[in-house]
Scaffold this motif. Sequence first.
Motif, PDB file in Angstrom:
ATOM      1  N   ILE A   1       5.173   1.573   9.148  1.00  0.00           N
ATOM      2  CA  ILE A   1       4.560   0.312   9.584  1.00  0.00           C
ATOM      3  C   ILE A   1       4.885   0.044  11.044  1.00  0.00           C
ATOM      4  CG2 ILE A   1       4.355  -2.164   9.152  1.00  0.00           C
ATOM      5  CD1 ILE A   1       5.302  -1.567   6.257  1.00  0.00           C
ATOM      6  N   ASP A   2       6.138   0.311  11.440  1.00  0.00           N
ATOM      7  CA  ASP A   2       6.531   0.129  12.844  1.00  0.00           C
ATOM      8  C   ASP A   2       5.626   0.929  13.769  1.00  0.00           C
ATOM      9  OD1 ASP A   2       8.606  -1.597  12.229  1.00  0.00           O
ATOM     10  OD2 ASP A   2      10.138  -0.022  12.210  1.00  0.00           O
ATOM     11  N   LEU A   3       5.311   2.153  13.381  1.00  0.00           N
ATOM     12  CA  LEU A   3       4.481   3.035  14.210  1.00  0.00           C
ATOM     13  C   LEU A   3       3.037   2.554  14.293  1.00  0.00           C
ATOM     14  CD1 LEU A   3       5.783   6.518  12.977  1.00  0.00           C
ATOM     15  CD2 LEU A   3       6.212   5.456  15.201  1.00  0.00           C
ATOM     16  N   ARG A   4       2.570   1.841  13.253  1.00  0.00           N
ATOM     17  CA  ARG A   4       1.180   1.397  13.197  1.00  0.00           C
ATOM     18  C   ARG A   4       0.984  -0.051  13.654  1.00  0.00           C
ATOM     19  NH1 ARG A   4       1.995   5.169   9.316  1.00  0.00           N
ATOM     20  NH2 ARG A   4       0.247   6.443   8.563  1.00  0.00           N
ATOM     21  N   LEU A   5       2.077  -0.782  13.846  1.00  0.00           N
ATOM     22  CA  LEU A   5       2.001  -2.220  14.077  1.00  0.00           C
ATOM     23  C   LEU A   5       1.110  -2.583  15.261  1.00  0.00           C
ATOM     24  CD1 LEU A   5       2.956  -5.038  13.197  1.00  0.00           C
ATOM     25  CD2 LEU A   5       4.900  -4.760  14.766  1.00  0.00           C
ATOM     26  N   ASP A   6       1.310  -1.946  16.382  1.00  0.00           N
ATOM     27  CA  ASP A   6       0.519  -2.278  17.571  1.00  0.00           C
ATOM     28  C   ASP A   6      -0.965  -2.002  17.356  1.00  0.00           C
ATOM     29  OD1 ASP A   6       2.770  -3.110  18.908  1.00  0.00           O
ATOM     30  OD2 ASP A   6       3.066  -1.223  19.993  1.00  0.00           O
ATOM     31  N   SER A   7      -1.282  -0.907  16.680  1.00  0.00           N
ATOM     32  CA  SER A   7      -2.685  -0.567  16.399  1.00  0.00           C
ATOM     33  C   SER A   7      -3.331  -1.588  15.468  1.00  0.00           C
ATOM     34  CB  SER A   7      -2.773   0.828  15.764  1.00  0.00           C
ATOM     35  OG  SER A   7      -2.331   1.816  16.661  1.00  0.00           O
ATOM     36  N   ILE A   8      -2.571  -2.059  14.482  1.00  0.00           N
ATOM     37  CA  ILE A   8      -3.080  -3.055  13.537  1.00  0.00           C
ATOM     38  C   ILE A   8      -3.386  -4.365  14.263  1.00  0.00           C
ATOM     39  CG2 ILE A   8      -2.470  -4.499  11.552  1.00  0.00           C
ATOM     40  CD1 ILE A   8      -0.827  -2.090  10.499  1.00  0.00           C
ATOM     41  N   ILE A   9      -2.437  -4.808  15.079  1.00  0.00           N
ATOM     42  CA  ILE A   9      -2.615  -6.076  15.804  1.00  0.00           C
ATOM     43  C   ILE A   9      -3.776  -5.967  16.788  1.00  0.00           C
ATOM     44  CG2 ILE A   9      -1.552  -7.712  17.398  1.00  0.00           C
ATOM     45  CD1 ILE A   9       1.160  -7.003  16.126  1.00  0.00           C
ATOM     46  N   LYS A  10      -3.863  -4.853  17.497  1.00  0.00           N
ATOM     47  CA  LYS A  10      -4.935  -4.669  18.478  1.00  0.00           C
ATOM     48  C   LYS A  10      -6.300  -4.676  17.803  1.00  0.00           C
ATOM     49  CE  LYS A  10      -6.533  -1.607  22.167  1.00  0.00           C
ATOM     50  NZ  LYS A  10      -6.286  -0.332  22.914  1.00  0.00           N
TER      51      LYS A  10
ATOM     52  N   PHE B   1       0.814  -1.224   0.000  1.00  0.00           N
ATOM     53  CA  PHE B   1       0.000   0.000   0.000  1.00  0.00           C
ATOM     54  C   PHE B   1       0.843   1.267   0.000  1.00  0.00           C
ATOM     55  CE2 PHE B   1      -3.467  -2.640   2.156  1.00  0.00           C
ATOM     56  CZ  PHE B   1      -4.187  -2.766   0.977  1.00  0.00           C
ATOM     57  N   GLY B   2       2.170   1.118   0.095  1.00  0.00           N
ATOM     58  CA  GLY B   2       3.046   2.276  -0.016  1.00  0.00           C
ATOM     59  C   GLY B   2       3.636   2.796   1.277  1.00  0.00           C
ATOM     60  N   LEU B   3       3.438   2.085   2.395  1.00  0.00           N
ATOM     61  CA  LEU B   3       3.994   2.526   3.667  1.00  0.00           C
ATOM     62  C   LEU B   3       5.468   2.149   3.765  1.00  0.00           C
ATOM     63  CD1 LEU B   3       0.955   2.882   4.360  1.00  0.00           C
ATOM     64  CD2 LEU B   3       1.479   2.049   6.652  1.00  0.00           C
TER      65      LEU B   3
END
Length: 246
Positions: free
Chosen positions: A125-134, A118-120
Amino acid sequence: MSKKYVIEVSHISKHFRVFKDKGYTLKDIVLFKARRTYEERQVIKDISFKVRKGEAVGLIGKNGCGKSTTLKLLTRIMYPDSGIINIKGRVSSLLELGAGFHPDMSGRHNIYINAAIFGLTRKEIDLRLDSIIKFSELEEFIDNPVRTYSSGMYMRLAFAVAINVDADVLLIDEILAVGDMSFQAKCFNRLKEIKAKGVTIVIVSHSLSQIEEICDRSIWIKDGIVEMEGTPEKVHEEYKKYMMNN
């Protein structure tokens, strides 16, 4: 392209070759030429529409009408034979369950692969990883190979990645039909939040109630052309009448 529109679709068409008995090996091609017959099938004949920033639009129609093909053309997975498609900004899409996932890799690794598509960047991705998993609710299984996931778990992970891309346009094809009721409700609430932030959404669905809940406008596609567009309630009423009589 007009400044007030994020998506402009102008007179697009698309056809496919449908082989009756296609050979894949050189032997089949040489020995069985007569079996390689095909027909040209025009899936999209002439479709035009525009979508404003922050608007949610539903594409409806019976199977084979061209709505999913239209969505794939918007993602640029394929290209129209004629006509023009213009889209402003970053596009995130949920088209096929688990598309872009590697079955032997863990859910965590697939987050990185899918988000990169998607272009990240790695840092984003590191910054969003926890939010994605949660959001996916897969903490216990995130390091397991995705081939061990159920269809509902696939959908949770795919949806969690797509909504954390910070896209300008979100394209969804029927994927919300998968999963339990509580997670579907969670997804719809998040879609409403995304829409409120000004993200443009296009949804293909057979669930008219889902479209009425989230969309400002419905576009009814019939036999490869736009039959009708307007408020979901008005368009769906005419669509139901048509389906009842055919």
